[in-house]
Design an enzyme around this catalytic site. Structure first.
Site: not given
Ligand code: CO
Length: 215
Positions: A47, A102
């Protein structure tokens, strides 16, 4: 049987046709040289595509991505990208761009095992331990994760600056600035952490090289 990736190859054909229709010399010109001003070091997350986020075309940004946008001084892969970008392409800016949410950072904050990747994420675990007081001071769990994403970027900017590659670039007077950014998956916006290192002066003495490399 149709090729399982036919749609991707079709996409490619359409894209190449479109670019050529717009500019007949586009690929011919790009094939002869690249002259990017920027090196992007980002997460492998699907992404967070470097070019799209900062609105740059092919040829305009040199890219290295791995899980957690980690810069390790013994990682030949990352160091090779860095050396080529700094010594040959002479990029003017290195952008370390992490992202909120993340998975690598979140996994590193937990104690569950994920297999081999835990050895890679140890680099982030070490950062968590080193910055424990700052991280513990954030009470909200969501904000705590966001803070670790930011701290990770800050530490990776330092790691870039401590490399012999960047140190030597500065010693020979090359213009080179290292930046720290965190991208937001929810709004598509970059949070500039305000980190801009353009020389060794602000670095701890331990990591500062005083003489040029002899090789
Ligand atoms: Co990441």
């Amino acid at each position: 049987m149709t090729h399982p990736l036919k749609h991707l190859l079709d996409n490619n054909q359409k894209w190449a046709d479109g670019e050529t229709a717009e500019d007949p010399d586009y690929f011919q010109r790009l094939s002869t040289h690249q002259n990017p001003e920027y090196l992007w070091i980002g997460c492998a997350d699907s992404r967070v595509p470097a070019n799209e986020i900062i609105g740059l075309d092919p040829g305009e940004v040199f890219v290295h991505r791995n899980v957690g946008n980690i810069v390790v001084h013994t990682d030949m892969n990352c160091l090779s990208v860095l050396q080529y970008a700094v010594d040959i392409l002479k990029v003017k800016h290195i952008i370390v761009c992490g992202h909120y949410g993340c998975g690598g950072v979140i996994a590193a904050m937990e104690n569950t095992q994920h297999g081999l990747i835990d050895n890679w994420l140890r680099h982030i675990k070490d950062i968590c331990q080193k910055n424990k007081a700052e991280i513990d001071s954030v009470v909200d769990e969501h904000q705590k994760k966001a803070r670790v994403c930011e701290i990770n970027v800050r530490e990776q900017v330092n790691n870039v600056c401590y490399t012999t590659i960047v140190q030597n670039a500065w010693l020979r007077g090359q213009t080179l600035t290292v930046h720290g950014w965190v991208y937001g998956l929810r709004d598509g916006l970059i949070n500039d952490l305000g980190i801009m290192v353009n020389g060794p002066e602000s670095l701890p003495e331990t990591y500062r090289m005083s003489t040029k490399s002899t090789d």
